[in-house]
Design a protein around this motif. Structure first.
Motif, PDB file in Angstrom:
ATOM      1  N   ASP A  18       0.672  -0.681   0.064  1.00 56.52           N
ATOM      2  CA  ASP A  18       0.286   0.048   0.123  1.00 56.52           C
ATOM      3  C   ASP A  18       0.959   1.333   0.162  1.00 56.52           C
ATOM      4  O   ASP A  18       0.476   2.131  -0.581  1.00 56.52           O
ATOM      5  CB  ASP A  18      -1.094  -0.074   1.264  1.00 56.52           C
ATOM      6  N   PHE A  19       2.108   1.141   0.662  1.00 57.89           N
ATOM      7  CA  PHE A  19       3.228   2.430   0.568  1.00 57.89           C
ATOM      8  C   PHE A  19       3.682   3.007  -0.805  1.00 57.89           C
ATOM      9  O   PHE A  19       3.336   3.695  -1.160  1.00 57.89           O
ATOM     10  CB  PHE A  19       4.247   2.164   1.355  1.00 57.89           C
ATOM     11  N   LEU A  20       4.166   1.763  -1.553  1.00 59.06           N
ATOM     12  CA  LEU A  20       4.118   1.590  -2.518  1.00 59.06           C
ATOM     13  C   LEU A  20       3.332   2.584  -3.339  1.00 59.06           C
ATOM     14  O   LEU A  20       3.412   3.067  -4.594  1.00 59.06           O
ATOM     15  CB  LEU A  20       4.831   0.408  -2.957  1.00 59.06           C
ATOM     16  N   ASN A  21       2.128   1.997  -3.284  1.00 54.96           N
ATOM     17  CA  ASN A  21       1.158   2.618  -3.685  1.00 54.96           C
ATOM     18  C   ASN A  21       0.468   4.202  -4.127  1.00 54.96           C
ATOM     19  O   ASN A  21       0.305   4.768  -4.647  1.00 54.96           O
ATOM     20  CB  ASN A  21      -0.524   1.735  -4.199  1.00 54.96           C
ATOM     21  N   GLY A  22       0.926   4.729  -3.041  1.00 56.48           N
ATOM     22  CA  GLY A  22       0.777   5.953  -3.043  1.00 56.48           C
ATOM     23  C   GLY A  22       1.607   7.080  -1.958  1.00 56.48           C
ATOM     24  O   GLY A  22       1.415   7.491  -0.983  1.00 56.48           O
ATOM     25  N   ALA A  23       2.451   6.417  -2.093  1.00 55.64           N
ATOM     26  CA  ALA A  23       4.594   6.956  -1.826  1.00 55.64           C
ATOM     27  C   ALA A  23       4.448   8.143  -1.968  1.00 55.64           C
ATOM     28  O   ALA A  23       3.448   8.936  -2.803  1.00 55.64           O
ATOM     29  CB  ALA A  23       5.271   6.206  -1.889  1.00 55.64           C
ATOM     30  N   SER A  25       5.882  12.296  -2.433  1.00 53.89           N
ATOM     31  CA  SER A  25       6.486  12.545  -3.583  1.00 53.89           C
ATOM     32  C   SER A  25       7.713  12.519  -4.063  1.00 53.89           C
ATOM     33  O   SER A  25       8.609  12.490  -4.876  1.00 53.89           O
ATOM     34  CB  SER A  25       6.344  13.921  -3.879  1.00 53.89           C
ATOM     35  N   PHE A  26       8.485  12.674  -2.426  1.00 53.45           N
ATOM     36  CA  PHE A  26      10.103  12.449  -2.317  1.00 53.45           C
ATOM     37  C   PHE A  26      10.938  11.271  -2.440  1.00 53.45           C
ATOM     38  O   PHE A  26      11.373  10.754  -1.941  1.00 53.45           O
ATOM     39  CB  PHE A  26      10.721  13.030  -0.951  1.00 53.45           C
ATOM     40  N   PHE A  27       9.790   9.839  -2.607  1.00 53.85           N
ATOM     41  CA  PHE A  27       9.429   8.625  -3.507  1.00 53.85           C
ATOM     42  C   PHE A  27       9.975   9.268  -4.299  1.00 53.85           C
ATOM     43  O   PHE A  27       8.477   8.953  -5.235  1.00 53.85           O
ATOM     44  CB  PHE A  27       9.018   7.465  -2.499  1.00 53.85           C
ATOM     45  N   ASP A  28      10.651   8.421  -5.448  1.00 53.21           N
ATOM     46  CA  ASP A  28      10.286   7.926  -6.926  1.00 53.21           C
ATOM     47  C   ASP A  28       9.772   6.355  -6.968  1.00 53.21           C
ATOM     48  O   ASP A  28      10.549   5.731  -7.230  1.00 53.21           O
ATOM     49  CB  ASP A  28      11.638   8.840  -7.910  1.00 53.21           C
ATOM     50  N   VAL A  29       8.725   6.355  -7.088  1.00 52.32           N
ATOM     51  CA  VAL A  29       8.562   4.825  -7.820  1.00 52.32           C
ATOM     52  C   VAL A  29       8.259   4.103  -9.049  1.00 52.32           C
ATOM     53  O   VAL A  29       7.394   5.068  -9.633  1.00 52.32           O
ATOM     54  CB  VAL A  29       7.421   3.956  -7.071  1.00 52.32           C
ATOM     55  N   ARG A  30       8.985   2.999  -9.545  1.00 56.56           N
ATOM     56  CA  ARG A  30       9.035   2.589 -10.866  1.00 56.56           C
ATOM     57  C   ARG A  30       9.559   1.590 -10.999  1.00 56.56           C
ATOM     58  O   ARG A  30       9.766   1.239 -10.535  1.00 56.56           O
ATOM     59  CB  ARG A  30      10.488   4.176 -11.481  1.00 56.56           C
ATOM     60  N   TRP A  31       8.798   0.706 -12.068  1.00 57.01           N
ATOM     61  CA  TRP A  31       8.756  -0.792 -12.428  1.00 57.01           C
ATOM     62  C   TRP A  31       9.991  -0.886 -13.078  1.00 57.01           C
ATOM     63  O   TRP A  31       9.895  -0.507 -14.377  1.00 57.01           O
ATOM     64  CB  TRP A  31       7.105  -0.526 -12.596  1.00 57.01           C
ATOM     65  N   ASN A  32      11.016  -1.942 -12.709  1.00 58.98           N
ATOM     66  CA  ASN A  32      11.980  -2.155 -13.650  1.00 58.98           C
ATOM     67  C   ASN A  32      11.487  -3.731 -13.624  1.00 58.98           C
ATOM     68  O   ASN A  32      10.983  -4.695 -13.093  1.00 58.98           O
ATOM     69  CB  ASN A  32      12.827  -2.232 -13.216  1.00 58.98           C
ATOM     70  N   LEU A 236      -1.382   4.739   8.571  1.00 63.20           N
ATOM     71  CA  LEU A 236      -1.074   5.627   7.515  1.00 63.20           C
ATOM     72  C   LEU A 236      -1.858   5.524   6.610  1.00 63.20           C
ATOM     73  O   LEU A 236      -2.080   4.205   6.649  1.00 63.20           O
ATOM     74  CB  LEU A 236       0.388   5.161   7.234  1.00 63.20           C
ATOM     75  N   ALA A 237      -2.135   6.344   6.030  1.00 60.28           N
ATOM     76  CA  ALA A 237      -3.172   6.436   5.269  1.00 60.28           C
ATOM     77  C   ALA A 237      -2.600   6.618   4.199  1.00 60.28           C
ATOM     78  O   ALA A 237      -2.405   7.248   3.187  1.00 60.28           O
ATOM     79  CB  ALA A 237      -4.641   7.975   5.244  1.00 60.28           C
ATOM     80  N   VAL A 238      -2.510   5.352   2.980  1.00 60.79           N
ATOM     81  CA  VAL A 238      -1.427   5.202   2.040  1.00 60.79           C
ATOM     82  C   VAL A 238      -3.285   3.551   1.216  1.00 60.79           C
ATOM     83  O   VAL A 238      -3.040   2.986   1.952  1.00 60.79           O
ATOM     84  CB  VAL A 238      -0.325   4.778   1.856  1.00 60.79           C
ATOM     85  N   GLY A 239      -2.451   4.016  -0.422  1.00 57.30           N
ATOM     86  CA  GLY A 239      -3.466   2.790  -1.325  1.00 57.30           C
ATOM     87  C   GLY A 239      -4.833   2.745  -0.263  1.00 57.30           C
ATOM     88  O   GLY A 239      -5.627   3.082  -0.248  1.00 57.30           O
ATOM     89  N   ARG A 240      -4.565   0.931  -0.356  1.00 57.08           N
ATOM     90  CA  ARG A 240      -5.819   0.178  -0.495  1.00 57.08           C
ATOM     91  C   ARG A 240      -5.990   0.429   1.367  1.00 57.08           C
ATOM     92  O   ARG A 240      -7.405  -0.279   1.903  1.00 57.08           O
ATOM     93  CB  ARG A 240      -6.134  -0.650  -0.510  1.00 57.08           C
ATOM     94  N   ASN A 241      -5.220   0.258   2.252  1.00 53.69           N
ATOM     95  CA  ASN A 241      -4.994   0.303   3.513  1.00 53.69           C
ATOM     96  C   ASN A 241      -5.721  -1.205   3.871  1.00 53.69           C
ATOM     97  O   ASN A 241      -6.717  -0.873   4.810  1.00 53.69           O
ATOM     98  CB  ASN A 241      -6.244   1.573   4.050  1.00 53.69           C
ATOM     99  N   ARG A 242      -5.409  -1.529   3.944  1.00 53.93           N
ATOM    100  CA  ARG A 242      -5.416  -3.537   4.532  1.00 53.93           C
ATOM    101  C   ARG A 242      -4.664  -4.498   5.413  1.00 53.93           C
ATOM    102  O   ARG A 242      -3.157  -3.497   4.720  1.00 53.93           O
ATOM    103  CB  ARG A 242      -5.872  -4.610   2.948  1.00 53.93           C
TER     104      ARG A 242
END
Length: 309
Positions: A18-23, A25-32, A236-242
């Motif tokens: 969930d964190f990676l889905n809603g990190a 802005s100072f985290f740059d998440v990219r799929w490799n 924390l309120a991020v992503g799906r929160n599950r």
């Protein structure tokens, strides 16, 4: 940057997915595509990252890892200043095992953990450990200073799953330790704990001989300083929160199955005080459940309910 008050959140937790889905802005998440997993870079001037789990270490190539080597008082002071001036991010693995009839129920999860290093409670614990490390360096001694978040995260995990009922199977957590040393880190595989119970069962004669010998060796060669970090935890309120969940499985099988749990989480700025627009201010929006960019001013006791049913 303004000081964080005692009423502010100390530690924020979210499922890593969930964190990676809603990190923020100072985290740059990219799929490799080539590596087959996300790659996350961060702004080192705004956050300290100590991710070092087997599962996520490659996802965070800029992470400082779980071991910080210092050889002088200057290096120790540089680390201390960095730790206390920016929020701390790490990942912690939690697991619960319990039996129900002929089934074994296993619950596992990797959590993104965000620590408000400006909070007085965190500062006090951190500075107590650093003071002991300073004395070791001044005396020319070897030391291993360990900041341990495992137990506080495990206690929250227990409360989340079973309302604090420790009798509901066995729990353990790992990867929540940050070691600062001029020698080597302490090897917890020689401990007799829930983390190492399988090893002790399988290799009891060897453990019975090697563990006391290792403890004696460490006492003769290094001063181990353990700081068990504590503090209030909010979701924390991020992503799906599950929250992670579990499913009945036959014996000798492991499975991770997500299920939805109602949460009322705070945000990133509530815990860190770092905003995208102004890193020097602490703010909390007055609407909705706070988002990931808000962790600093509101009291968790008034605004945050960890888990609903």
């Amino acid at each position: 940057m303004s000081e964080a008050g005692p009423q502010q959140p100390v530690i924020g937790v979210a499922l890593m997915e969930d964190f990676l889905n809603g990190a923020p802005s100072f985290f740059d998440v990219r799929w490799n595509d080539e590596a087959g997993h996300p790659v996350i870079h961060h702004d080192p001037s705004r956050i300290n990252v100590f991710v070092h789990s087997d599962r996520h270490q490659e996802d965070f190539p800029d992470s400082r890892g779980g071991i910080i080597r210092v050889e002088s008082e200057e290096e120790l002071e540089t680390f201390a200043e960095s730790f206390l001036s920016k929020p701390v991010f790490l990942d912690v693995f939690c697991q619960n095992r319990k039996r129900s009839g002929n089934f074994r129920i296993i619950t596992t999860a990797y959590f993104a953990v965000l620590v408000n290093s400006h909070h007085p409670k965190i500062k006090e614990q951190f500075e107590n450990g650093i003071d002991q490390a300073r004395k070791c360096l001044k005396n020319g001694e070897r030391f291993a200073l360990e900041f341990d978040f495992n137990n506080v995260i495990k206690a929250w995990f227990v409360d989340t799953l079973d309302g604090g009922a420790l009798c509901q199977g066995s729990y353990f957590s790992k990867y929540g330790r940050i070691c600062v040393t001029n020698h080597t880190k302490y090897q917890h595989c020689f401990d007799c704990s829930t983390e190492t119970i399988d090893l002790w069962i399988c290799c009891f004669p060897c453990c019975l001989l090697s563990c006391p010998a290792y403890t004696l060796f460490r006492n003769c060669t290094c001063k181990d300083i353990h700081v068990g970090m504590t503090g209030d935890i909010c979701t924390l309120a991020v992503g799906r929160n599950r929250m992670p969940a579990h499913r009945r499985q036959p014996d000798n099988t492991d499975i991770e199955v997500p299920t939805e749990v109602v949460l009322c989480p705070p945000t990133y700025e509530e815990i860190t005080g770092v905003t995208d627009n102004d890193q020097e201010s602490y703010s909390l929006p007055n609407y909705g459940p706070p988002s990931y960019e808000d962790i600093s001013k509101e009291s968790t006791s008034d605004t945050v309910q960890l888990i609903g049913s």
